[in-house]
Design a protein around this motif. Structure first.
Motif, PDB file in Angstrom:
ATOM      1  N   GLY A 119      49.931  46.880  34.878  1.00  0.00           N
ATOM      2  CA  GLY A 119      50.649  46.917  36.284  1.00  0.00           C
ATOM      3  C   GLY A 119      49.212  47.408  37.220  1.00  0.00           C
ATOM      4  O   GLY A 119      48.586  46.848  37.669  1.00  0.00           O
ATOM      5  N   PHE A 151      41.497  48.747  32.937  1.00  0.00           N
ATOM      6  CA  PHE A 151      41.370  48.142  31.951  1.00  0.00           C
ATOM      7  C   PHE A 151      39.641  48.246  31.238  1.00  0.00           C
ATOM      8  O   PHE A 151      39.112  47.227  30.728  1.00  0.00           O
ATOM      9  CB  PHE A 151      40.346  47.200  33.351  1.00  0.00           C
ATOM     10  CG  PHE A 151      41.240  46.174  33.811  1.00  0.00           C
ATOM     11  CD1 PHE A 151      42.151  45.224  33.877  1.00  0.00           C
ATOM     12  CD2 PHE A 151      40.927  46.964  34.988  1.00  0.00           C
ATOM     13  CE1 PHE A 151      43.570  45.085  34.365  1.00  0.00           C
ATOM     14  CE2 PHE A 151      42.426  46.957  36.239  1.00  0.00           C
ATOM     15  CZ  PHE A 151      43.038  45.085  35.610  1.00  0.00           C
ATOM     16  N   GLN A 168      45.120  39.192  41.595  1.00  0.00           N
ATOM     17  CA  GLN A 168      44.924  39.748  40.347  1.00  0.00           C
ATOM     18  C   GLN A 168      45.059  38.507  39.606  1.00  0.00           C
ATOM     19  O   GLN A 168      45.345  37.176  38.880  1.00  0.00           O
ATOM     20  CB  GLN A 168      46.889  40.196  39.531  1.00  0.00           C
ATOM     21  CG  GLN A 168      46.706  41.404  39.740  1.00  0.00           C
ATOM     22  CD  GLN A 168      47.942  41.880  40.045  1.00  0.00           C
ATOM     23  OE1 GLN A 168      49.452  40.920  39.357  1.00  0.00           O
ATOM     24  NE2 GLN A 168      48.619  43.703  39.803  1.00  0.00           N
ATOM     25  N   VAL A 169      42.909  39.001  38.650  1.00  0.00           N
ATOM     26  CA  VAL A 169      43.252  38.030  38.269  1.00  0.00           C
ATOM     27  C   VAL A 169      43.981  37.360  36.603  1.00  0.00           C
ATOM     28  O   VAL A 169      43.515  36.290  36.278  1.00  0.00           O
ATOM     29  CB  VAL A 169      41.487  37.951  38.037  1.00  0.00           C
ATOM     30  CG1 VAL A 169      41.172  37.380  39.211  1.00  0.00           C
ATOM     31  CG2 VAL A 169      41.071  38.753  37.059  1.00  0.00           C
ATOM     32  N   ASP A 170      44.061  38.077  35.474  1.00  0.00           N
ATOM     33  CA  ASP A 170      44.212  37.959  34.926  1.00  0.00           C
ATOM     34  C   ASP A 170      45.453  38.662  34.633  1.00  0.00           C
ATOM     35  O   ASP A 170      45.929  40.086  34.594  1.00  0.00           O
ATOM     36  CB  ASP A 170      42.674  38.964  33.608  1.00  0.00           C
ATOM     37  CG  ASP A 170      44.020  38.275  32.464  1.00  0.00           C
ATOM     38  OD1 ASP A 170      44.224  38.405  31.712  1.00  0.00           O
ATOM     39  OD2 ASP A 170      42.541  39.488  31.290  1.00  0.00           O
ATOM     40  N   LEU A 176      46.298  45.031  45.384  1.00  0.00           N
ATOM     41  CA  LEU A 176      45.937  45.458  46.267  1.00  0.00           C
ATOM     42  C   LEU A 176      44.653  46.789  46.654  1.00  0.00           C
ATOM     43  O   LEU A 176      44.175  46.834  47.388  1.00  0.00           O
ATOM     44  CB  LEU A 176      47.570  46.025  47.345  1.00  0.00           C
ATOM     45  CG  LEU A 176      48.414  45.160  47.808  1.00  0.00           C
ATOM     46  CD1 LEU A 176      49.436  45.864  48.533  1.00  0.00           C
ATOM     47  CD2 LEU A 176      47.790  44.175  48.861  1.00  0.00           C
ATOM     48  N   GLY A 177      44.003  47.323  45.869  1.00  0.00           N
ATOM     49  CA  GLY A 177      43.469  48.155  45.278  1.00  0.00           C
ATOM     50  C   GLY A 177      42.179  48.121  45.825  1.00  0.00           C
ATOM     51  O   GLY A 177      41.546  48.241  46.767  1.00  0.00           O
ATOM     52  N   GLY A 200      36.340  43.392  31.423  1.00  0.00           N
ATOM     53  CA  GLY A 200      35.337  42.637  32.381  1.00  0.00           C
ATOM     54  C   GLY A 200      36.832  41.450  33.419  1.00  0.00           C
ATOM     55  O   GLY A 200      37.038  41.837  33.004  1.00  0.00           O
ATOM     56  N   ILE A 201      36.035  40.587  34.146  1.00  0.00           N
ATOM     57  CA  ILE A 201      36.039  39.046  35.061  1.00  0.00           C
ATOM     58  C   ILE A 201      35.027  38.659  34.982  1.00  0.00           C
ATOM     59  O   ILE A 201      34.385  38.350  34.859  1.00  0.00           O
ATOM     60  CB  ILE A 201      36.372  39.919  35.880  1.00  0.00           C
ATOM     61  CG1 ILE A 201      36.354  41.352  36.439  1.00  0.00           C
ATOM     62  CG2 ILE A 201      36.806  39.354  37.930  1.00  0.00           C
ATOM     63  CD1 ILE A 201      36.188  42.031  37.571  1.00  0.00           C
ATOM     64  N   ALA A 216      41.528  45.197  47.763  1.00  0.00           N
ATOM     65  CA  ALA A 216      41.749  44.873  49.657  1.00  0.00           C
ATOM     66  C   ALA A 216      41.021  46.153  50.100  1.00  0.00           C
ATOM     67  O   ALA A 216      40.355  45.851  51.365  1.00  0.00           O
ATOM     68  CB  ALA A 216      42.860  44.203  49.684  1.00  0.00           C
ATOM     69  N   SER A 259      31.813  45.707  33.453  1.00  0.00           N
ATOM     70  CA  SER A 259      31.763  45.339  34.899  1.00  0.00           C
ATOM     71  C   SER A 259      31.215  46.528  35.863  1.00  0.00           C
ATOM     72  O   SER A 259      31.109  47.907  35.607  1.00  0.00           O
ATOM     73  CB  SER A 259      33.042  45.507  35.495  1.00  0.00           C
ATOM     74  OG  SER A 259      33.783  44.773  34.783  1.00  0.00           O
ATOM     75  N   ASP A 281      31.940  50.571  33.758  1.00  0.00           N
ATOM     76  CA  ASP A 281      32.742  50.492  33.553  1.00  0.00           C
ATOM     77  C   ASP A 281      32.777  49.515  31.915  1.00  0.00           C
ATOM     78  O   ASP A 281      31.523  48.372  32.224  1.00  0.00           O
ATOM     79  CB  ASP A 281      34.319  50.759  33.321  1.00  0.00           C
ATOM     80  CG  ASP A 281      34.316  49.133  33.691  1.00  0.00           C
ATOM     81  OD1 ASP A 281      34.213  48.078  32.986  1.00  0.00           O
ATOM     82  OD2 ASP A 281      35.622  48.825  35.234  1.00  0.00           O
ATOM     83  N   ASN A 300      41.111  51.662  38.591  1.00  0.00           N
ATOM     84  CA  ASN A 300      40.597  50.369  37.385  1.00  0.00           C
ATOM     85  C   ASN A 300      39.924  50.099  36.824  1.00  0.00           C
ATOM     86  O   ASN A 300      40.463  49.444  35.285  1.00  0.00           O
ATOM     87  CB  ASN A 300      39.521  49.290  38.722  1.00  0.00           C
ATOM     88  CG  ASN A 300      41.246  48.551  39.988  1.00  0.00           C
ATOM     89  OD1 ASN A 300      42.300  48.704  39.651  1.00  0.00           O
ATOM     90  ND2 ASN A 300      40.266  47.567  41.091  1.00  0.00           N
TER      91      ASN A 300
HETATM   92  P1  ADP Z   1      45.630  46.329  40.489  1.00  0.00           P
HETATM   93  O1  ADP Z   1      45.869  47.066  41.842  1.00  0.00           O
HETATM   94  O2  ADP Z   1      46.104  44.688  40.312  1.00  0.00           O
HETATM   95  O3  ADP Z   1      44.498  46.525  39.662  1.00  0.00           O
HETATM   96  P2  ADP Z   1      43.006  46.092  42.632  1.00  0.00           P
HETATM   97  O4  ADP Z   1      43.227  44.731  43.619  1.00  0.00           O
HETATM   98  O5  ADP Z   1      42.974  46.811  42.225  1.00  0.00           O
HETATM   99  O6  ADP Z   1      44.748  45.540  42.133  1.00  0.00           O
HETATM  100  O7  ADP Z   1      42.570  44.667  41.029  1.00  0.00           O
HETATM  101  C1  ADP Z   1      42.493  42.677  40.744  1.00  0.00           C
HETATM  102  C2  ADP Z   1      42.468  42.618  39.659  1.00  0.00           C
HETATM  103  O8  ADP Z   1      40.822  42.862  39.576  1.00  0.00           O
HETATM  104  C3  ADP Z   1      42.903  43.746  38.376  1.00  0.00           C
HETATM  105  O9  ADP Z   1      44.679  42.380  38.477  1.00  0.00           O
HETATM  106  C4  ADP Z   1      42.380  43.255  37.222  1.00  0.00           C
HETATM  107  O10 ADP Z   1      42.254  41.885  37.253  1.00  0.00           O
HETATM  108  C5  ADP Z   1      40.606  42.999  38.331  1.00  0.00           C
HETATM  109  N1  ADP Z   1      39.571  44.112  37.981  1.00  0.00           N
HETATM  110  C6  ADP Z   1      39.397  45.592  39.160  1.00  0.00           C
HETATM  111  N2  ADP Z   1      38.955  46.346  38.713  1.00  0.00           N
HETATM  112  C7  ADP Z   1      38.795  45.494  37.859  1.00  0.00           C
HETATM  113  C8  ADP Z   1      38.098  46.444  36.405  1.00  0.00           C
HETATM  114  N3  ADP Z   1      37.141  47.538  36.185  1.00  0.00           N
HETATM  115  N4  ADP Z   1      37.622  45.714  35.145  1.00  0.00           N
HETATM  116  C9  ADP Z   1      37.921  44.386  34.958  1.00  0.00           C
HETATM  117  N5  ADP Z   1      39.336  43.781  36.343  1.00  0.00           N
HETATM  118  C10 ADP Z   1      38.905  44.155  37.117  1.00  0.00           C
END
Ligand code: ADP
Length: 472
Positions: free
Chosen positions: A414, A357, A404-406, A418-419, A389-390, A421, A444, A385, A353
């Motif tokens: 892409g 990001f 997926q927040v953004d 699920l990663g 950020g979030i 979770a 983050s 990293d 991740n």
């Molecule tokens: P994905 O397969 O979409 O990465 P994750 O469950 O791993 O699914 O992550 C969910 C969401 O959390 C990501 O789509 C992203 O928006 C946010 N996210 C996760 N890790 C980071 C990170 N290191 N920096 C910024 N956003 C992150």
């Protein structure tokens, strides 16, 4: 499955109209029984209580002062007197009145009634059959002390003593007050029964609602499990042909190809790998949900796990122009008791991740040894990293599945949502926790903790957990 709203029909409030209609209609009752072996006494009572003519009764001077003429007239004309001359006869009259559905409200009972039962014995027998009767016991002598009466009849508010010779007004007052008391007692009881019925209906309704909800919940859980099982099977079936696609595109890449062909083969290979990653995530996630996820706890070398992570992720990070470091803040235990494959998977998810990001700066995996409240050692891993950020309002939901927040970033980078979770479930299964701090635009830090676990290693080296209870 039938929907919950279909099953739990109507309001949970009872139908008060129905409750009300089952309620008895209580009326005032002026039926009085006189039990006395002396006929003259009966005549006296009748003269006081039964006469329709107010002037025929000598109520003395007090009558106007206490009741007023009109009130006396109404009450007097209402009393209905029945006579019995022995206790046994009195009991028979009580039984008969009960059978006819017109019980007495009260009785005046003489204390001495030879040759039959005396007053107390008569009251005892009557109350066994009809405990609601209000009683005045009439006595000229101190036959029994109050203490003895209580001993025989028990502590009661239904009994009064009237000393002979009695006063007319007193008799009248007793008759009025005790018939009213009988009426109010019946009314209170009826009200209580009505309330109990409402409570009973409401409880039954709530129990039924609960039962239906439990069934609906079980059905929903079962459907969820079935869905996860289906997903797990499907993902597994897709993996096999996908492995061939990736494997043979590797073989094809070695062939003598034109530049264009090379580009296409690389595209097939990369897309195949991405698809494989998605399938693996779905497989893991659905296995966790279906309770079929296996954890193999073993004694393993922490340094080795970290150097494998370095070789898997380090190259990708550096290729992207990022600084990548694994930092051990202090000397860590060389051996830990965990599932190394799953721990590695957690790191790969988190660092993967960060890689997605983060465009510039660094990714660090920082490991340190800490102790919990019970002084048990655990290892803390911070994946830090300098990425996008979030937002703070998204920090809570980020570990939920498919979150997926953004969305802009997700489309760009892409992923399935699920990663994290899966990583959260894995960290729980390893006995640890996961948390996060982040600053939008700055980066983050995901913090994973796992127990060193050497104290529990003797228990079992391989365990299959029921993961369905833990899944989100
Ligand atoms: P994905 O397969 O979409 O990465 P994750 O469950 O791993 O699914 O992550 C969910 C969401 O959390 C990501 O789509 C992203 O928006 C946010 N996210 C996760 N890790 C980071 C990170 N290191 N920096 C910024 N956003 C992150």
């Amino acid at each position: 499955m039938e929907s919950i709203t279909n099953k739990v029909e109507g309001s949970i409030l009872p139908d008060t109209k129905k409750v009300g209609s089952s309620n008895k209609n209580i009326e005032r009752n002026h039926r009085i029984l006189i039990i006395d072996d002396n006929e003259a006494i009966h005549n006296d009572f009748r003269a006081i209580l039964e006469s329709k003519d107010e002037n025929a009764i000598d109520l003395g001077e007090e009558k106007n002062a206490i009741f007023g003429n009109q009130q006396i007239k109404e009450k007097l004309s209402n009393f209905e007197i029945t006579s019995a001359f022995q206790g046994k006869e009195g009991l028979l009259k009580i039984q008969q009145a009960l059978q006819e559905g017109h019980p007495y409200a009260m009785a005046f009972i003489d204390m001495r009634m030879p040759p039959g039962w005396d007053g107390l014995e008569t009251i005892q027998k009557i109350w066994e059959e009809y405990p609601d009767l209000q009683v005045v016991i009439c006595t000229a002598y101190s036959d029994y002390s109050w203490h003895e009466i209580v001993k025989k009849l028990g502590e009661t508010e239904k009994l009064l003593i009237l000393k002979k010779p009695f006063d007319n007004i007193e008799v009248y007052q007793l008759a009025s007050a005790l018939t009213e008391k009988w009426y109010l007692t019946q009314k209170a009881r009826s009200k209580q029964e009505e309330l109990e019925q409402i409570v009973k209906q409401r409880t039954e309704l709530l129990e039924e609602t609960n039962r239906q909800l439990t069934i609906a919940l079980e059905e929903a859980e079962e459907a969820d499990r079935a869905k996860s099982e289906f997903l797990a099977n499907m993902s597994h079936e897709i993996r096999t042909p996908m492995s061939s696609v990736i494997g043979f595109s590797d073989v094809l890449a070695e062939e003598d190809l034109t530049e264009n062909q090379k580009k296409y083969v690389e595209l097939i290979r990369q897309s195949g790998k991405n698809l494989m990653q998605i399938i693996n995530d779905i497989l893991d996630f659905s296995k966790i949900k279906a309770g079929k996820f296996e954890i193999k706890m073993i004694e393993c070398d922490l340094d080795q796990i970290l150097s494998e992570v370095e070789s898997i992720m380090g190259l990708d990070a550096r290729n992207k122009g990022l600084e990548f470091k694994i930092i051990q803040k202090e000397k860590l235990p060389s051996q830990i008791y965990t599932d190394p494959t799953r721990l590695r998977q957690c790191f790969i998810n988190l660092i993967g991740n960060s890689l997605k990001f983060t465009e510039k700066g660094h990714i660090y995996l920082i490991a340190s040894l800490e102790y919990d409240n019970d002084n048990k050692p655990y290892i803390r891993f911070d994946v830090e990293d300098t990425g996008i950020g979030i937002k703070s309002e998204n920090l809570e939901s980020i570990f939920e599945s498919f979150s997926q927040v953004d969305h802009g970033a997700s489309r760009k980078y892409g992923g399935t949502g699920l990663g994290l979770a899966i990583t959260k479930q894995l960290s729980n299964l390893l006995g640890g926790t996961i948390s996060l701090t982040s600053q939008l635009g700055k980066g983050s830090v995901f913090t994973l903790t796992i127990p060193v676990g050497m104290d529990i290693k003797s228990k079992s080296s391989s365990a299959k957990y029921d993961t369905s209870k833990n899944s989100t």
